[in-house]
Design a protein around this motif. Structure first.
Motif, PDB file in Angstrom:
ATOM      1  N   TYR A 227       0.837  -1.203   0.000  1.00 53.07           N
ATOM      2  CA  TYR A 227       0.000   0.000   0.000  1.00 53.07           C
ATOM      3  C   TYR A 227       0.873   1.254   0.000  1.00 53.07           C
ATOM      4  N   SER A 230       2.476   1.713  -3.342  1.00 58.75           N
ATOM      5  CA  SER A 230       1.484   2.131  -4.340  1.00 58.75           C
ATOM      6  C   SER A 230       1.155   3.612  -4.202  1.00 58.75           C
ATOM      7  N   ARG A 231       1.105   4.110  -2.976  1.00 59.60           N
ATOM      8  CA  ARG A 231       0.829   5.536  -2.766  1.00 59.60           C
ATOM      9  C   ARG A 231       1.947   6.395  -3.340  1.00 59.60           C
ATOM     10  N   GLN A 234       1.575   6.364  -7.192  1.00 59.16           N
ATOM     11  CA  GLN A 234       0.421   7.127  -7.664  1.00 59.16           C
ATOM     12  C   GLN A 234       0.551   8.622  -7.383  1.00 59.16           C
ATOM     13  N   GLY A 277       0.699   1.290  -9.891  1.00 60.75           N
ATOM     14  CA  GLY A 277       0.800   1.129  -8.440  1.00 60.75           C
ATOM     15  C   GLY A 277      -0.408   0.497  -7.802  1.00 60.75           C
ATOM     16  N   ASP A 278      -0.745  -0.730  -8.190  1.00 61.04           N
ATOM     17  CA  ASP A 278      -1.880  -1.437  -7.604  1.00 61.04           C
ATOM     18  C   ASP A 278      -1.416  -2.181  -6.356  1.00 61.04           C
ATOM     19  N   PRO A 279      -1.925  -1.827  -5.161  1.00 62.95           N
ATOM     20  CA  PRO A 279      -1.483  -2.515  -3.941  1.00 62.95           C
ATOM     21  C   PRO A 279      -1.832  -3.995  -3.927  1.00 62.95           C
ATOM     22  N   ASP A 281      -1.094  -6.008  -6.103  1.00 67.15           N
ATOM     23  CA  ASP A 281       0.047  -6.754  -6.656  1.00 67.15           C
ATOM     24  C   ASP A 281       0.965  -7.280  -5.566  1.00 67.15           C
ATOM     25  N   LEU A 285       4.960  -5.814  -6.606  1.00 64.04           N
ATOM     26  CA  LEU A 285       5.006  -4.407  -6.988  1.00 64.04           C
ATOM     27  C   LEU A 285       6.439  -3.885  -6.931  1.00 64.04           C
TER      28      LEU A 285
END
Length: 300
Positions: A227, A230-231, A234, A277-279, A281, A285
């Motif tokens: 997460y 990903s943040r 993004q 950035g898909d959490p 994954d 990732l």
């Protein structure tokens, strides 16, 4: 008639200077909550990024700043951190008496005081700090407010579902809490990335994960790390700009922002990659990031 009844029967008219993620989230939520009239002005190089959402939400997208400001009771300024002072200066020439300028930008307390001063004497200003991601709660996202008009702002917008708390009467009292908190929040994102990129490269990620679970049992590391990464992917570019303001805040407080400056670099590096950035994954990732950085290095 009490303030809540009056606010809902006679809702204020709003203007957003800057109609990006925060502006769209707040405007959409407030319109559903009972606000009837919102205008917006944005200098986005890609007009479709703003025009489409504005049309969908029912927001009047103005061709220029004076048109956007005309008739508004509250002016929400939600631009980039680097543009916040320029936006206040531009608005100062067109603000009507009584209009309240709400500074949503993630900047240092000193920058907010500069923006308030740029509006000119007698102008009304609210320091607003958004204290959590604007999705999914939109206008209900917890916020802190400060300044002489903070109490009036809370009274006006609480009936529409805004989660507001007063931080003080002095401009900067709200944003300083956000800035200092961001040292940890955005810093933890950067540390999560840096720690597990190294752990994955060394082949010890499972061992590190078990060790951290033992040391910090309250944190769900398998979810938290993807997460956080990903943040950064993004929102890293915007977060880097915010963290520069955090560094400025720390300097204003007499604290050396050594770690925060490292956070700026990591946020900016990942934000520039352009990865989705898909959490979901998970830790793969990090492999996507490693591949992207390697390709970037080969191309340079």
């Amino acid at each position: 008639m009490d303030m809540q009844t009056n606010a809902r029967s006679n809702p204020p008219r709003l203007c957003f200077i800057g109609f990006g993620e925060a502006g769209q989230a707040f405007a959409g939520g407030l319109l559903e909550a009972g606000i009837a009239e919102i205008s917006a002005f944005d200098i986005a190089p890609d007009p479709a990024r703003v025009a489409g959402p504005a049309q969908k939400l029912g927001v009047r997208l103005a061709a220029d700043l004076p048109s956007a400001l005309s008739g508004a009771d509250f002016v929400f300024c939600a631009v980039t951190a680097a543009s916040s002072l320029d936006a206040a200066r531009a608005a100062s020439a067109h603000l009507a008496p009584g209009q309240i300028f709400v500074d949503v930008n993630s900047v240092s307390p000193g920058r907010k005081r500069e923006a308030a001063a740029a509006l000119g004497p007698g102008r009304r200003y609210v320091d607003l700090a958004i204290m959590a991601p604007v999705h999914p709660r939109r206008h209900e996202t917890p916020c802190l407010v400060a300044g002489d008009d903070a109490a009036a702002f809370v009274e006006m917008f609480s009936p529409f579902g805004m989660a507001l708390k007063q931080a003080g009467s002095e401009i900067g009292s709200a944003t300083i809490i956000k800035m200092v908190r961001s040292v940890m929040v955005k810093g933890l994102e950067a540390l999560s990335y840096e720690c597990f990129m190294a752990a994955r490269a060394a082949g010890v990620d499972a061992v590190i994960l078990d060790s951290l679970k033992g040391s910090y049992p309250g944190l769900d590391w398998p979810k938290l790390v993807p997460y956080n990464v990903s943040r950064m992917l993004q929102h890293g570019t915007r977060r880097a700009a915010e963290m520069r303001e955090v560094a400025a805040t720390l300097r204003e407080l007499g604290v050396d922002p050594a770690v925060t400056e490292g956070t700026v670099l990591q946020q900016e590096r990942l934000g520039a990659l352009g990865l989705p950035g898909d959490p979901n994954d998970g830790f793969t990732l990090l492999d996507l990031v490693a591949d992207a950085l390697a390709a970037q290095a080969r191309a340079s």
